[in-house]
Design a protein around this motif. Structure first.
Motif, PDB file in Angstrom:
ATOM      1  N   ILE A  18       0.926  -1.165  -0.107  1.00 31.81           N
ATOM      2  CA  ILE A  18      -0.087   0.034   0.011  1.00 31.81           C
ATOM      3  C   ILE A  18       1.022   1.267  -0.153  1.00 31.81           C
ATOM      4  O   ILE A  18       1.736   1.408   0.868  1.00 31.81           O
ATOM      5  CB  ILE A  18      -0.973  -0.090   1.169  1.00 31.81           C
ATOM      6  CG1 ILE A  18      -1.784  -1.377   1.172  1.00 31.81           C
ATOM      7  CG2 ILE A  18      -1.674   1.406   1.397  1.00 31.81           C
ATOM      8  CD1 ILE A  18      -2.748  -1.473   2.472  1.00 31.81           C
ATOM      9  N   GLY A  19       0.927   1.900  -1.088  1.00 31.62           N
ATOM     10  CA  GLY A  19       1.652   3.402  -1.352  1.00 31.62           C
ATOM     11  C   GLY A  19       0.804   4.450  -0.666  1.00 31.62           C
ATOM     12  O   GLY A  19      -0.472   4.564  -0.551  1.00 31.62           O
ATOM     13  N   ARG A  20       1.521   5.443  -0.252  1.00 31.77           N
ATOM     14  CA  ARG A  20       0.919   6.825   0.000  1.00 31.77           C
ATOM     15  C   ARG A  20       0.153   7.552  -0.970  1.00 31.77           C
ATOM     16  O   ARG A  20       0.606   7.473  -2.370  1.00 31.77           O
ATOM     17  CB  ARG A  20       1.977   7.762   0.765  1.00 31.77           C
ATOM     18  CG  ARG A  20       2.470   7.335   2.006  1.00 31.77           C
ATOM     19  CD  ARG A  20       3.707   8.232   2.373  1.00 31.77           C
ATOM     20  NE  ARG A  20       3.222   9.639   2.540  1.00 31.77           N
ATOM     21  CZ  ARG A  20       3.772  10.566   2.716  1.00 31.77           C
ATOM     22  NH1 ARG A  20       5.134  10.808   2.767  1.00 31.77           N
ATOM     23  NH2 ARG A  20       3.431  12.036   2.701  1.00 31.77           N
ATOM     24  N   GLY A  21      -0.866   7.820  -0.878  1.00 33.22           N
ATOM     25  CA  GLY A  21      -1.716   8.476  -1.726  1.00 33.22           C
ATOM     26  C   GLY A  21      -1.349   9.911  -2.101  1.00 33.22           C
ATOM     27  O   GLY A  21      -1.950  10.941  -1.901  1.00 33.22           O
ATOM     28  N   HIS A  22       0.039  10.197  -2.599  1.00 29.43           N
ATOM     29  CA  HIS A  22       0.227  11.532  -2.631  1.00 29.43           C
ATOM     30  C   HIS A  22       0.944  11.502  -4.294  1.00 29.43           C
ATOM     31  O   HIS A  22       1.728  10.564  -4.716  1.00 29.43           O
ATOM     32  CB  HIS A  22       1.792  11.553  -1.754  1.00 29.43           C
ATOM     33  CG  HIS A  22       2.005  12.999  -1.647  1.00 29.43           C
ATOM     34  ND1 HIS A  22       2.762  13.647  -2.553  1.00 29.43           N
ATOM     35  CD2 HIS A  22       1.750  14.023  -0.670  1.00 29.43           C
ATOM     36  CE1 HIS A  22       2.993  14.868  -2.162  1.00 29.43           C
ATOM     37  NE2 HIS A  22       2.356  15.302  -1.068  1.00 29.43           N
ATOM     38  N   ARG A  23       0.548  12.590  -4.708  1.00 34.73           N
ATOM     39  CA  ARG A  23       1.022  12.628  -6.196  1.00 34.73           C
ATOM     40  C   ARG A  23       2.800  12.910  -6.734  1.00 34.73           C
ATOM     41  O   ARG A  23       3.175  12.622  -7.558  1.00 34.73           O
ATOM     42  CB  ARG A  23       0.336  13.795  -6.959  1.00 34.73           C
ATOM     43  CG  ARG A  23      -1.034  13.513  -7.252  1.00 34.73           C
ATOM     44  CD  ARG A  23      -1.801  14.611  -8.085  1.00 34.73           C
ATOM     45  NE  ARG A  23      -3.103  14.275  -8.451  1.00 34.73           N
ATOM     46  CZ  ARG A  23      -4.044  15.262  -9.104  1.00 34.73           C
ATOM     47  NH1 ARG A  23      -3.668  16.263  -9.122  1.00 34.73           N
ATOM     48  NH2 ARG A  23      -5.129  14.633  -9.552  1.00 34.73           N
ATOM     49  N   VAL A  27       4.898   5.983  -3.624  1.00 37.02           N
ATOM     50  CA  VAL A  27       5.493   4.990  -4.559  1.00 37.02           C
ATOM     51  C   VAL A  27       4.952   4.629  -5.919  1.00 37.02           C
ATOM     52  O   VAL A  27       5.439   4.137  -6.568  1.00 37.02           O
ATOM     53  CB  VAL A  27       6.043   3.764  -3.782  1.00 37.02           C
ATOM     54  CG1 VAL A  27       6.969   3.992  -2.459  1.00 37.02           C
ATOM     55  CG2 VAL A  27       4.700   3.145  -3.195  1.00 37.02           C
ATOM     56  N   PHE A  28       3.480   4.654  -5.710  1.00 36.54           N
ATOM     57  CA  PHE A  28       2.951   4.203  -6.960  1.00 36.54           C
ATOM     58  C   PHE A  28       2.434   5.820  -7.799  1.00 36.54           C
ATOM     59  O   PHE A  28       1.534   5.542  -8.844  1.00 36.54           O
ATOM     60  CB  PHE A  28       1.586   3.346  -6.572  1.00 36.54           C
ATOM     61  CG  PHE A  28       1.982   2.300  -6.027  1.00 36.54           C
ATOM     62  CD1 PHE A  28       2.995   1.537  -6.690  1.00 36.54           C
ATOM     63  CD2 PHE A  28       1.262   1.909  -4.987  1.00 36.54           C
ATOM     64  CE1 PHE A  28       3.332   0.167  -5.997  1.00 36.54           C
ATOM     65  CE2 PHE A  28       1.465   0.644  -4.284  1.00 36.54           C
ATOM     66  CZ  PHE A  28       2.408  -0.126  -4.902  1.00 36.54           C
ATOM     67  N   ARG A 128      -3.759   9.458  -7.625  1.00 36.35           N
ATOM     68  CA  ARG A 128      -4.178   9.981  -8.925  1.00 36.35           C
ATOM     69  C   ARG A 128      -5.624  10.611  -9.275  1.00 36.35           C
ATOM     70  O   ARG A 128      -5.844  11.134 -10.058  1.00 36.35           O
ATOM     71  CB  ARG A 128      -3.632   8.921 -10.135  1.00 36.35           C
ATOM     72  CG  ARG A 128      -2.079   8.630  -9.957  1.00 36.35           C
ATOM     73  CD  ARG A 128      -1.995   7.540 -11.001  1.00 36.35           C
ATOM     74  NE  ARG A 128      -1.915   7.685 -12.235  1.00 36.35           N
ATOM     75  CZ  ARG A 128      -0.948   7.684 -13.205  1.00 36.35           C
ATOM     76  NH1 ARG A 128       0.378   7.884 -12.542  1.00 36.35           N
ATOM     77  NH2 ARG A 128      -0.985   7.932 -14.672  1.00 36.35           N
ATOM     78  N   ILE A 129      -6.201   9.837  -8.558  1.00 33.73           N
ATOM     79  CA  ILE A 129      -7.857  10.071  -8.458  1.00 33.73           C
ATOM     80  C   ILE A 129      -8.034  10.845  -7.048  1.00 33.73           C
ATOM     81  O   ILE A 129      -8.220  10.043  -6.089  1.00 33.73           O
ATOM     82  CB  ILE A 129      -8.557   8.959  -8.805  1.00 33.73           C
ATOM     83  CG1 ILE A 129      -8.193   8.482 -10.328  1.00 33.73           C
ATOM     84  CG2 ILE A 129     -10.236   9.680  -8.966  1.00 33.73           C
ATOM     85  CD1 ILE A 129      -8.412   9.150 -11.191  1.00 33.73           C
TER      86      ILE A 129
END
Length: 389
Positions: A18-23, A27-28, A128-129
């Protein structure tokens, strides 16, 4: 024990890290959400040894179904991986419980004889969303809530709903922060011991393969959390530290009829004993795990003490606290490898992730019966009862 109809078994289950939801820091950040989903599709197929052409249907949860996650991402991710075109696919939205409901729908189809082999999965790329993208889309296509709905139910955001639950059950800020500290400590311990290795499939990124959850903060303490400001209202108890993290990830569970597993020479790993989804107050909205769990206990004729391990989604600390207050479980059996406050909560995938983690916990600890339960926006709750075989 099993639900009505044919026995439905889990043959394989896997997830991405699970990656951090950061643009910029996630990591993703450079990985398309369909790539996350197709990675776990391929993962359960290859790890199980099931011929891909035997998969008859694919059901994937996803909450923010627009942009890169639109146009039935369950199907597009399947096709881009070069998997057989004959399998059907659909994307579903039960908010945070979407992937758990995908598992439920898959189990129902198999139990009823509609399909023999189904993949249930979920994905969410919140980097990304983003929530800002969601708000803009809602503004463009109309208000998320109609005036008629708001006339009946004074719906607020989930953070304020979590504050309402905190006040209703009388939890202190320290009560909530204690749960967050525990979550990070357990998730860190599980990572360092290698406990997550079996369930994680690597995701290829421009910076190399990713196999490790990004959101865990080993040094989390009551002191560090106590310095955080309330996130949703002045003087409130909910902060960024005792709420789930905005995250990116995917997970998948491969289910089939028991006789199909026998035919293919596969070892069933768990039985889907029972499942449910329930409604609750759409304003406080987050207490759904309480009635969902009650339904599992009542229908199974079992007590809370009969369940060996629990995965209760840590959307907000008071969700777990209220559930525990009402059902009085042994907390040493709950979220034993941490939860969403440490690992993260990629909305549409978390249900399948929780089932994946529970399966591996039951196997690693030689336990038999496990329960996954989640709260969902809009006043919903989900639950799945799993028996290791």
């Amino acid at each position: 024990m099993s639900q009505n109809g044919r026995d439905v078994v889990v043959v394989e289950a896997t997830r991405t890290a699970i990656g951090r939801g950061h643009r910029e820091k996630g990591v993703f950040r450079d990985v398309h959400p369909a790539d996350l989903l197709s990675t776990v599709y391929r993962g359960v197929i290859e790890r199980s040894g099931v011929p891909a052409e035997r998969v008859e249907n694919v059901i994937a949860g996803c909450v923010q179904q627009f942009g890169e996650q639109g146009v039935n991402i369950a199907r597009t991710a399947w096709l881009q991986e070069g998997l057989p075109i004959g399998a059907s696919a659909q994307t579903i939205d039960l908010q945070c419980g979407s992937a758990q409901q995908a598992v439920g729908f898959a189990a129902s189809q198999i139990a009823g004889g509609v399909h023999d082999v189904v993949i249930a999965a979920g994905v969410e790329h919140m980097g990304r969303i983003t929530f800002a993208d969601t708000a803009a889309t809602q503004e463009r296509f109309g208000r998320a809530f109609t005036e008629r709905l708001l006339d009946r139910h004074q719906i607020v955001n989930q953070g304020l709903a979590a504050e309402m639950i905190t006040e209703r059950w009388g939890f202190s800020r320290t009560d909530l922060d204690d749960l967050a500290v525990r979550s990070h400590a357990l998730a860190h311990a599980a990572t360092e011991s290698g406990a997550f290795q079996r369930e994680i499939v690597a995701v290829e990124t421009p910076d190399g393969p990713v196999r490790r959850d990004q959101g865990i903060r080993p040094g989390t303490s009551l002191e560090t959390l106590g310095a955080l400001k309330p996130a949703f209202k002045d003087g409130g108890a909910i902060t960024a530290g005792n709420a789930s993290q905005i995250s990116d990830g995917a997970a998948a569970v491969l289910l089939m009829a028991r006789e199909t597993a026998d035919e293919l020479g596969l070892r069933p790993r768990a039985l889907i004993v029972d499942q449910t989804s329930v409604g609750c107050d759409p304003v406080t909205m987050l207490e759904g795990p309480i009635p969902a769990t009650a339904a599992m206990l009542r229908r199974g004729g079992i007590a809370i003490e009969d369940i060996d391990r629990f995965e209760v989604n840590e959307a907000f600390a008071p969700v777990v606290a209220a559930w525990a207050h009402e059902h009085r479980p042994d907390m040493d059996r709950v979220n034993v490898r941490g939860g969403a406050m440490a690992l993260g909560h990629p909305l549409g995938s978390s249900g399948a992730r929780l089932i994946t983690t529970l399966l591996h916990v039951l196997e690693d600890e030689d336990r038999e019966l496990g329960l996954v339960t989640m709260c969902c926006a809009g006043g919903l709750g989900t639950a799945t009862l799993l028996q290791r075989l």
